[in-house]
Design a protein around this motif. Structure first.
Motif: not given
Length: 226
Positions: A127-135, A145-148
């Protein structure tokens, strides 16, 4: 950093994000050194890196521990997350390709499979990884990296302040699909509106008046799991 330092940083970050390593747990240099077969200097370098990310408390004169963000720090973290994700979404919307859409849809498919398998740890990670993938797809490596790093800090916040995040998982996954649909159709403004509501759902699930009491899991189990 040395490869061992990177390994310690990565393992602690992953354990925090997966809710295996909890706020306030002590991170003793000697214990970590024995666990990884390295000197206290190497461990200290890893802890300093994690402290800069806001995941570890290195208060002078005290044993290092997993950070316990204050309510103010929690709000600041969510504010920063929105700023980063808004920028990433706007950037991706301008350069969206069929490959981008396919990658996002494949990720959501994995999310749904994890929920069907009742794998709560994997559901949260994906779920969190979806947002990192968008970035990542937006093409800004530093932003991603910052979002991660923020995602791991938010995992701490969700643990520290009792929340009902898991009750919203199905809806949040549906919103990921809707977000992709809006981007694909060129409705970037609506995608941003959905994203903002989506992130607010997670934030308002927190109860900052009720800090969770957490146990101290064994470091080996927390860091070397899986």
């Amino acid at each position: 950093m040395s490869s061992k330092t990177d390994e310690i940083v990565s393992n602690i970050r992953s354990a925090v994000a997966a809710h295996r390593l909890l706020p306030g747990v002590q991170l003793r240099e000697v214990a970590l050194g024995k666990l990884y077969g390295v000197s206290r200097t190497v461990v200290r370098q890893a802890l300093q890196t994690l402290a800069r990310e806001g995941l570890v408390d290195l208060t002078p004169g005290r044993i290092a521990s997993v950070a316990k963000p204050t309510p103010e720090e929690a709000r600041d973290t969510f504010d920063l997350r929105w700023a980063i994700e808004r920028h990433a979404t706007e950037t991706l919307a301008r350069k969206l390709t069929k490959k981008h859409v396919a990658a996002l849809r494949a990720h959501v498919k994995l999310e749904r499979a994890a929920r069907a398998a009742r794998n709560a740890e994997e559901v949260r990670r994906l779920g969190a990884g979806f947002h990192v993938l968008v970035a990542q797809l937006a093409g800004n490596a530093l932003l991603a990296r910052t979002l991660e790093q923020l995602v791991a800090r938010i995992a701490l916040i969700l643990l520290l302040y009792r929340h009902d995040y898991d009750e919203h998982v199905e809806c949040l996954q549906d919103e990921h699909t809707e977000f992709i649909d809006l981007l694909e159709s060129g409705a970037a403004a609506k995608a941003l509106q959905l994203l903002q509501r989506h992130l607010q759902t997670v934030e308002v699930s927190l109860n900052v008046e009720n800090m969770a009491v957490v146990d101290d899991p064994h470091l080996r189990r927390a860091l070397l799991a899986g």
